[in-house]
Design a protein around this motif. Structure first.
Motif, short mmCIF file in Angstrom:
data_model
loop_
_atom_site.label_atom_id
_atom_site.label_comp_id
_atom_site.label_asym_id
_atom_site.label_seq_id
_atom_site.Cartn_x
_atom_site.Cartn_y
_atom_site.Cartn_z
N TYR A 97 21.04 14.91 60.37
CA TYR A 97 20.11 15.16 59.27
C TYR A 97 19.22 13.96 58.97
O TYR A 97 18.16 14.11 58.36
CB TYR A 97 20.89 15.55 58.00
N THR A 98 19.66 12.77 59.33
CA THR A 98 18.90 11.57 59.02
C THR A 98 18.82 10.67 60.25
O THR A 98 19.56 10.86 61.23
CB THR A 98 19.56 10.77 57.88
N TYR A 99 17.94 9.70 60.19
CA TYR A 99 17.80 8.72 61.27
C TYR A 99 19.14 8.01 61.51
O TYR A 99 19.58 7.85 62.65
CB TYR A 99 16.72 7.71 60.88
N GLN B 290 11.98 9.96 49.87
CA GLN B 290 12.99 11.01 49.80
C GLN B 290 14.20 10.74 50.70
O GLN B 290 15.34 10.98 50.28
CB GLN B 290 12.36 12.37 50.13
N PRO B 291 14.02 10.23 51.94
CA PRO B 291 15.21 9.90 52.75
C PRO B 291 16.10 8.84 52.10
O PRO B 291 17.33 8.91 52.19
CB PRO B 291 14.62 9.40 54.07
N GLN C 280 24.29 6.96 64.50
CA GLN C 280 25.76 7.04 64.48
C GLN C 280 26.27 7.92 65.61
O GLN C 280 27.24 7.58 66.30
CB GLN C 280 26.22 7.61 63.13
N ALA C 281 25.61 9.05 65.83
CA ALA C 281 26.07 10.00 66.84
C ALA C 281 25.90 9.48 68.26
O ALA C 281 26.73 9.76 69.13
CB ALA C 281 25.34 11.33 66.67
N LEU D 265 10.98 10.56 60.86
CA LEU D 265 10.78 11.68 61.80
C LEU D 265 11.97 12.63 61.82
O LEU D 265 11.79 13.85 61.83
CB LEU D 265 10.50 11.14 63.20
N ILE D 266 13.19 12.11 61.85
CA ILE D 266 14.37 12.98 61.88
C ILE D 266 14.44 13.82 60.62
O ILE D 266 14.77 15.02 60.66
CB ILE D 266 15.66 12.14 62.04
#
Length: 488
Positions: A104-106, A351-352, A111-112, A267-268
């Motif tokens: 959902y986020t950068y 917002q992020p 992390q992934a 972007l993400i």
């Protein structure tokens, strides 16, 4: 924290945010995506609007100045290279939205794919950069509001008033405060996907003032009867600056151009608003290509015609270079459009950061009523607004902080250069490259791996040079700056 624990936390958050619907019902399929969140509705057009809102911002105003430092040869070449690098690395980043799950986020994407200490480094860089962007936008908006105030003052009192007395000299601080008050209101919009309409309005405003700046540049060139400027930019032979200053300012120009293309850090988050099918990465590639092409045409036009109009005397803010005289009403429209655009751009970037802080607070204090409780506030003609006290307090404090910092250090061009230098290499190049290599399993020392590493290293050198030039500019400004001084 382990990946398993993070997934558990995310699933708990997802459960909080959705209504209980039978898992295999038709209503569930129509109303919710595969991750249990409300159905995403974004398209190529809404994603493009978000990107254009984030990209065509205050950075366009400094491009004529950047061109003056670099000249007719290096200036357009640098802008074209930045556009190509930004598009390419954005496609790499878009491919990393999905791993075993949606990211959902950068930071979740990092992390992934990379994990470990790099996540903390990424988070620190991203959120410090977002804080810096909000400061830069506050400064830019106050400059535009101040320009409107001055142009109307000179028009009403006569052109001679500019040098005759101090009646038109005002402080930018009240305008920064006014902008902050507006952002406090808009910052209460709960989620990123609920500001699509604000992004569309902001994107239209960005076209408005960019077009006016371009038109005024063209008319100024026509008035001069020639293209000003030189192949290598401002010359030290003229005595206007030393050789050292020429180097520092050329480096700072790189930072200004980098800032103008900075949107990878959100972007993400933008991609997470896009519906599927088709795949989110395909939609984002189309949206990114469209956005980069549009912004590059505007940037090249505004930068080149601004430089052609003013030559070595190109101002750090293009619209202030045309003076405060006629057509004063057209300049007022352009500056008003800048302010409206920056209201939306501020939200796209912040917002992020808001979501990260609120998610972290919920994870640390899941039983706190202050953080979790929502009050339904009736709004005539609309759905009731969900008021969360924690969101109200912390977002308000954030806007107040950025406003105060802006009032203390209102150096538009230097701030733009620092932000561009600080965020370009790590967020636009390094992390997308490393995540893509990890996702695709590209072998070390293969031709593809070497090519990506060479690109990353070259951009690192550019960012270091840009940072050095921008910090040199700040040091120079601080020598003569007095906080809260009335603007001339």
């Amino acid at each position: 924290m382990s990946t398993k624990q993070q997934q558990q936390d995310q699933s708990q958050l997802a459960e909080i945010s959705v209504v209980n619907v039978p898992p295999h019902s038709e209503a569930a399929d129509e109303a919710y995506d595969d991750d249990g969140r409300p159905k995403r509705t974004g398209s190529v057009w809404t994603a493009s609007a978000h990107i254009i809102t984030a990209v065509i911002g205050s950075g366009v105003l400094s491009l004529a100045w950047a061109m003056a430092q670099l000249g007719w040869v290096a200036g357009p070449a640098v802008m074209l290279l930045f556009s190509m690098v930004t598009y390419y690395t954005s496609t790499l980043l878009a491919a990393c939205y999905r791993s075993a799950k949606r990211n959902y986020t950068y930071m979740e994407a990092v992390q992934a794919h990379l994990g470990g200490f790099q996540v903390q480094i990424c988070g620190a860089i991203q959120y410090i950069n977002l804080l810096g962007v909000s400061i830069g936008y506050t400064i830019a908006s106050s400059i535009s509001m101040l320009a409107i105030r001055k142009s109307n003052c000179f028009h009403q009192r006569g052109h001679g008033i500019r040098s005759g007395n101090n009646d038109c000299q005002v402080s930018s601080n009240p305008y920064m405060i006014a902008f902050g008050l507006v952002e406090i209101i808009f910052s209460q919009i709960p989620d990123f996907d609920q500001i699509w309409w604000l992004s569309i309005v902001a994107a239209l405003m960005s076209f408005t003032y960019s077009s006016i700046g371009l038109a005024l540049g063209i008319s100024k060139v026509a008035e001069n009867g020639k293209f000003k400027g030189s192949l290598t930019g401002i010359s030290i032979v003229s005595g206007s600056l030393t050789e050292t200053q020429k180097i520092w300012q050329s480096f700072q120009a790189l930072g200004d151009v980098a800032f103008a293309y900075s949107f990878s850090l959100v972007l993400i988050e933008i991609q997470d608003t896009v519906k599927s099918p088709p795949s989110e990465s395909k939609t984002m590639k189309k949206a990114t290509l469209l956005s980069v092409v549009v912004t590059t045409v505007f940037y090249m036009s505004c930068g080149c015609f601004g430089y052609a109009a003013f030559g070595d005397g190109s101002p750090d803010n293009l619209l202030t270079g045309f003076g405060f005289y006629n057509p004063f009403w057209l300049l007022d429209i352009a500056n008003a459009a800048i302010v409206i655009h920056l209201v939306g751009a501020y939200q796209v970037f912040c917002q992020p950061l808001f979501a990260f802080i609120e998610k972290t607070a919920l994870k640390w204090l899941p039983d706190s009523k202050f953080i979790t409780r929502e009050f339904m506030v009736p709004v005539p003609g609309f759905r009731p607004y969900k008021l969360n006290l924690f969101r109200l307090v912390w977002r308000t404090m954030f806007v107040i902080l950025t406003t105060l910092i802006s009032m203390l250090m209102p150096f538009f061009n230097d701030v733009v250069g620092i932000l561009g230098a600080f965020g370009f290499w790590p967020l636009t190049v390094y992390f997308p490259v490393e995540m893509y290599i990890a996702k695709k399993g590209i072998p070390k020392w293969s031709s593809r791996w070497i090519s990506l590493q060479v690109l990353s290293f070259a951009c690192l050198i550019v960012s270091i040079a840009a940072a050095a030039g921008s910090f040199a500019g700040v040091i120079s400004d601080l020598k003569v700056y007095k906080p809260f001084k009335t603007s001339n």
